[in-house]
Design a protein around this motif. Structure first.
Motif, PDB file in Angstrom:
ATOM      1  N   ALA A  85      47.611  39.353  40.202  1.00 53.15           N
ATOM      2  CA  ALA A  85      47.293  40.748  40.520  1.00 53.15           C
ATOM      3  C   ALA A  85      46.312  41.354  39.533  1.00 53.15           C
ATOM      4  N   PRO A  86      45.154  40.733  39.328  1.00 53.99           N
ATOM      5  CA  PRO A  86      44.187  41.373  38.435  1.00 53.99           C
ATOM      6  C   PRO A  86      43.690  42.677  39.060  1.00 53.99           C
ATOM      7  N   ASN A 328      39.014  36.525  44.863  1.00 53.27           N
ATOM      8  CA  ASN A 328      37.553  36.643  44.793  1.00 53.27           C
ATOM      9  C   ASN A 328      36.923  35.657  43.812  1.00 53.27           C
ATOM     10  N   TYR A 329      37.766  34.797  43.236  1.00 55.05           N
ATOM     11  CA  TYR A 329      37.345  33.951  42.112  1.00 55.05           C
ATOM     12  C   TYR A 329      36.144  33.071  42.452  1.00 55.05           C
ATOM     13  N   LEU A 330      36.087  32.585  43.684  1.00 53.12           N
ATOM     14  CA  LEU A 330      35.074  31.606  44.045  1.00 53.12           C
ATOM     15  C   LEU A 330      33.905  32.255  44.787  1.00 53.12           C
ATOM     16  N   TYR A 462      30.090  30.830  31.599  1.00 57.11           N
ATOM     17  CA  TYR A 462      30.511  32.167  31.982  1.00 57.11           C
ATOM     18  C   TYR A 462      31.074  32.863  30.751  1.00 57.11           C
ATOM     19  N   GLY A 463      30.341  33.854  30.272  1.00 60.29           N
ATOM     20  CA  GLY A 463      30.821  34.629  29.131  1.00 60.29           C
ATOM     21  C   GLY A 463      31.799  35.695  29.593  1.00 60.29           C
ATOM     22  N   ALA A 470      31.853  40.844  37.039  1.00 59.50           N
ATOM     23  CA  ALA A 470      32.109  40.296  38.376  1.00 59.50           C
ATOM     24  C   ALA A 470      33.495  40.689  38.871  1.00 59.50           C
ATOM     25  N   GLY A 471      34.261  41.355  38.043  1.00 58.65           N
ATOM     26  CA  GLY A 471      35.601  41.730  38.474  1.00 58.65           C
ATOM     27  C   GLY A 471      36.517  40.529  38.588  1.00 58.65           C
ATOM     28  N   ILE A 472      36.390  39.586  37.658  1.00 54.28           N
ATOM     29  CA  ILE A 472      37.242  38.397  37.666  1.00 54.28           C
ATOM     30  C   ILE A 472      37.994  38.368  36.338  1.00 54.28           C
ATOM     31  N   ALA A 473      39.287  38.110  36.408  1.00 57.97           N
ATOM     32  CA  ALA A 473      40.069  38.041  35.180  1.00 57.97           C
ATOM     33  C   ALA A 473      39.668  36.799  34.400  1.00 57.97           C
ATOM     34  N   GLY A 474      39.455  36.926  33.111  1.00 55.64           N
ATOM     35  CA  GLY A 474      39.155  35.731  32.326  1.00 55.64           C
ATOM     36  C   GLY A 474      38.350  36.061  31.091  1.00 55.64           C
TER      37      GLY A 474
END
Lengths: 793, 163
Positions: A85-86, A328-330, A462-463, A470-474
């Motif tokens: 749930a990011p 949305n990760y990919l 990917y920094g 990009a709105g991706i958790a990480g």
């Protein structure tokens, strides 16, 4: 390559890993002997979508060697649920049980776990576990998933739309309205799987006395994996060690904590005994992560020269039944980087990710694999529609060197890339102009040659800033340590997880040149969470810049200290005139480097055993630790060109020539990089031609449960790859490293499809889906010939 | 199913153990003979990772039972070379970067240790045809093909009288 003089970086050395692997002395999970270990085998759903009514394990429990059988209800007590749930706009939160308790969501979903004294007996007993199901209608395609009356894959969500994002950059509508032409194309990429030759497996060993879990598993991301494993077992991260031995390939399949692995860990804690599991190939095809399966549609506004005035991209991805990654990760990355090396200011995208009754998706080597096919296939469509040469259309749109760095419509910054050089290089090598003549001659003889070109801009490192924007958790940072031992031996570690890439060789080069020693004296330790620093592991193509770059910086820090000590011991005021080369300290006298007689071992001896002789401010020992945040994104670029012949009678595709010019900056090890290029191209071609995880559209049954169904290209089908290496350094990274390893997949998918389209262009048909099987191509050819016959009669 | 005594001749050594008649040669080699260099890749005879030699011929050890191999000579990867002294083929694979993760490699080595004895002068097409029985997910095969060709040449040069 860069102004820095490298001695070992970029030099040709065979790999350090090879000797043990060539002689059968590698240590993969299944090779590790654990006395007294029990074996796990999972009972899996035969249905794509069904309620679990009851599980009767009475007969199975009486079978020889059976120790216990557990279901999702047991695991629900011992583990926490998985919540994805990011906080991302348009993304719905998803939760799942460790093992399903109420309903199964794909054929192969694990419903029970049998523990027995050996694997044969565990499999025997698994067959005797009786599960009563009430079958539900299945969602077998992305279009079924989107239907208003579709069955819901996840009963906690209102429908099957897991993620939906869109954006408009510039004036897309205005450009479309005023354009010379608006050309629409579509691209359907099919479902595939990573297929490492070593399947998944793990060994859990709960130490009752120390209350500590030793967990051996082939993983690309040891520390993030441990964080998740510990949390879901309600343990502290100090109570879990994750150890990844030799790994027989990953390609993205060995990142997530799988439910089977969590189950094995929980069972070991319950029984207080070691428990091991290795899936068989059918389980790998039915229940290990799958990937791809996306539909893309482009609408492009162009002028009469094929100049792109606006691009509108729509993506729908079939994500499967569970969210092991954010939805949305990919697909979001595809949308972020689609314009590649082209000047496209007006751009809009719409990305939908849907749930279906299939295995949950994960990243597979080039999670953004479809990108280059979509962009380059769109440009080929422009060329076809306007009667232009496909290369000419690329040239009018391609960024010139003086336009770099270029901020893409999405805000991504493209720098230090050389698309003009790679395209010129590959066209010259393949003899593009004369090929067109040969193609015309061949066609006159009834032979259908096709030429495909595909330019690739590969997002590599990917920094953290990219993830955020990009709105991706990480996080994209990485960590390293280097320890120069009292003897002068060098140990080094970084948070990557090796799965066959040759890190022990390439990363040793980064340390060697950063420090000033021979790679033979550098030992790289990876894959053990108690030894390696906490890093983000191996995914994307981050190993070079994040892994190699961090080690390089750490080694430079070590060198500065070593030389400061050397200067002090030599009675010099500073280390300006000193360098370390091959573990020997040299001094520049006039213009000549002269040996000082001091070696790294001498310095190390002082640092450890005579610290009072160290210069003021230098602490004892020679241990260094460093973390590094790479730029928001680094890009490598490449141009692929291939020549194919399509057999009109059979629909078979023969690849006659395959040439790639690739610019991946400074390369740590050319041997390793070349191997990665070959492997990536092969995976792209194999996927485009043969590999297909196919689900029955009515029942949701997986029709690809063996390697007789899931076809992979062999040495016989793949061509000889001709490579043209180029090396434009990235000016924002340590040593100019860019990273690579996925672009080959992107280029192969596009170049092959474009070539097949080119071969069939005279028939007026367009290939817009993969795999390019003989059946598919014959269908197109047959239809074209029927149409011709109709118009001629 | 009850266990019974099985005797295998592996790498020139007799090994006795108790196992069920249904035990695969692959599993017996790994578990009972403690030779873990032979790998399980698919267990249905497609990928070739488990290839060993039975009486000198390449054989899928996942497609036969251990008990069937009594009285036959089984050779595994452990009989070929050592990390300190690689065989000609292993050395060529090392020099040509013909392996990455290495999981399929023992099966390829066993296949071609036998193949090159019978086919001292293979063409690239011959090698690709013979190699098509072994799946490799990492290398794209190109460097494996080059390594086999290099090994064949070195073997011919080492024993010119066989020409």
């Amino acid at each position: 390559m860069t102004s820095e003089a490298f001695v070992h970086i970029g030099a040709h050395q065979p790999r350090k890993e090879d000797a043990r692997l060539l002689t059968g002395h590698g240590r993969y999970i299944d090779d590790i002997v654990v006395p007294g270990a029990l074996h796990a085998c999972f009972v899996r759903s035969p249905h794509a979508h069904a309620e679990i009514r009851s599980v009767d394990m009475g007969a199975a429990l009486d079978m020889p060697g059976v120790v216990a059988i557990y279901t999702g209800h047991d695991l629900a007590r011992w583990t926490t649920r998985h919540r994805m749930a990011p906080p991302i706009d348009g993304l719905r939160a998803m939760e799942m049980d460790t093992l399903p308790t109420t309903k199964v969501r794909f054929q192969g979903d694990p419903v029970a776990c049998v523990i027995a004294t050996n694997r044969y007996l565990a499999e025997d007993a698994a067959e005797q576990v009786q599960v009563e199901y009430a079958v539900l209608p299945a969602v077998s395609t992305m279009w079924q998933a989107l239907a208003s009356d579709a069955p819901r894959v996840d009963d906690d969500l209102p429908d099957n739309l897991l993620s939906h994002q869109h954006a408009v950059h510039g004036d897309v509508a205005g450009a479309m309205a005023g354009a010379h032409r608006v050309i629409e194309s579509s691209f359907s990429q099919h479902r595939q799987t990573h297929l490492p030759i070593e399947t998944r497996g793990c060994i859990a060993d709960w130490d009752v006395g120390r209350q500590h879990l030793n967990f051996q598993v082939g993983t690309q991301v040891p520390h993030p994996y441990r964080t998740t494993l510990a949390a879901r077992l309600r343990l502290s991260e100090s109570q879990v060690s994750v150890v990844s031995p030799d790994v027989g390939g990953g390609f993205g399949q060995k990142i997530a904590l799988y439910r089977e692995e969590l189950t094995v860990a929980a069972v070991s804690m319950q029984l207080g005994r070691p428990v091991r599991w290795r899936e068989d190939r059918m389980e790998n095809l039915l229940a290990s992560s799958q990937a791809r399966e996306d539909f893309c549609r482009t609408r492009v506004a162009v002028d009469a020269q094929g100049r792109v005035l606006a691009l509108d991209l729509e993506i729908v991805e079939d994500f499967g039944a569970y969210s092991f990654y954010p939805g949305n990760y990919l697909a979001r990355v595809v949308a972020m980087i689609i314009t590649g090396p082209y000047r496209i200011a007006n751009y809009a995208y719409d990305v939908k990710v849907v749930l279906s009754n299939k295995v949950g998706n994960g990243p597979m080597r080039a999670p953004m694999s479809v990108t280059s096919w979509v962009m380059e296939g769109t440009l080929d469509a422009v060329a076809r529609e306007l009667g232009l040469d496909p290369v000419a259309v690329r040239r009018v749109n391609m960024l010139r060197p003086d336009e770099l760095p270029y901020t893409m419509a999405t805000g991504e910054v493209l720098a230090d890339v050389s698309p003009n050089a790679t395209m010129d290089g590959v066209l010259a090598a393949i003899g593009y102009d004369s090929l067109r003549q040969r193609q015309a001659q061949a066609r006159a003889q009834g032979r259908w040659l096709g030429i495909g070109v595909c330019n690739v801009v590969e997002s590599t490192t990917y920094g953290s800033k990219f993830y955020k924007s990009a709105g991706i958790a990480g996080s994209g940072h990485e960590a390293a340590w280097i320890r120069i031992e009292p003897s002068g031996a060098v140990n080094a570690s970084v948070g990557l997880g090796a799965t066959g890439q040759g890190y022990e060789t390439s990363l040793a080069n980064a340390v060697a040149d950063g420090l000033g020693v021979s790679p033979a004296d550098v030992h790289v330790l990876l894959g053990h969470t108690d030894i390696a620093p906490y890093g983000m592991g191996s995914r994307g193509a981050r190993g070079g810049t994040a892994g190699g770059g961090t080690l390089y910086l750490c080694a430079q820090q070590a060198r500065a200290t070593v030389l400061a000590i050397a200067a002090h011991l030599s009675g010099l005021a500073d280390a300006q005139a000193l360098r370390l080369l091959d573990s020997r300290v040299q001094q520049k006298v006039v213009d000549q480097w002269q040996d000082t007689g001091l070696t790294l071992a001498d310095i190390a001896r002082v640092a450890y055993l005579d610290p009072l002789a160290l210069p003021p401010g230098v602490s004892p020992g020679l241990e260094f630790h460093l973390t590094y945040e790479p730029p928001p994104m680094t890009y490598s670029n490449a141009s692929h060109a291939c020549v194919v012949e399509v057999d009109g009678a059979t629909g078979a595709v023969h690849i006659e020539r395959y040439v790639v010019a690739e610019d991946c900056g400074t390369v740590l090890s050319p041997v390793v990089v070349e191997g990665q290029q070959h492997g990536a191209i092969a995976m792209g071609l194999s996927g485009s031609l043969y590999e297909h995880i196919e689900y029955d559209s009515a029942t949701g049954q997986n029709l690809s449960g063996s390697l007789a169904d899931y076809l992979v290209a062999t040495s016989h089908e793949l061509p000889h790859f001709e490579l043209i290496p180029m090396h434009t350094p990235n000016l924002s990274t340590p040593a100019g490293i860019k990273g690579m390893a996925e672009g080959g997949v992107m280029g192969a998918i596009g170049a092959l499809s474009n070539a097949v389209n080119d071969a069939l262009a005279h028939l007026g048909v367009v290939v817009n889906q993969q795999p390019l099987t003989p059946m598919y191509l014959r269908g197109l050819i047959r239809q074209a010939q029927l149409n011709t016959n109709k118009t001629s009669t | 199913m009850s266990e019974q005594r099985i005797t295998l001749t592996v790498n020139g050594r007799n090994i006795e153990f108790e196992a069920e008649p249904r035990k695969l040669l692959l599993d017996a080699l790994r578990e009972d003979c403690h030779l873990s260099g032979t790998h399980a890749g698919c267990e249905h005879g497609v990928c070739g990772a488990c290839t060993v030699l039975v009486d000198g011929r390449p054989t899928r050890s996942c497609l036969c039972f251990a008990i069937q191999m009594e009285g036959h000579e089984v050779q595994t990867i452990e009989s070929v070379g050592t990390p300190q002294k690689l065989s000609v083929l292993q050395q060529a694979l090392h020099e040509c970067h013909g392996l990455q993760c290495g999981f399929c490699t023992p099966g390829i080595v066993m296949t071609f240790e036998a193949y090159l004895k019978d086919h001292p002068e293979p063409t690239e097409a011959d090698i690709r045809e013979a190699l098509s029985g072994n799946l490799c997910r990492c290398t794209g095969y190109q460097n494996i093909v080059a390594a086999i060709a290099l090994a064949a040449r070195r073997m011919r040069e080492a024993s010119p009288h066989d020409q």
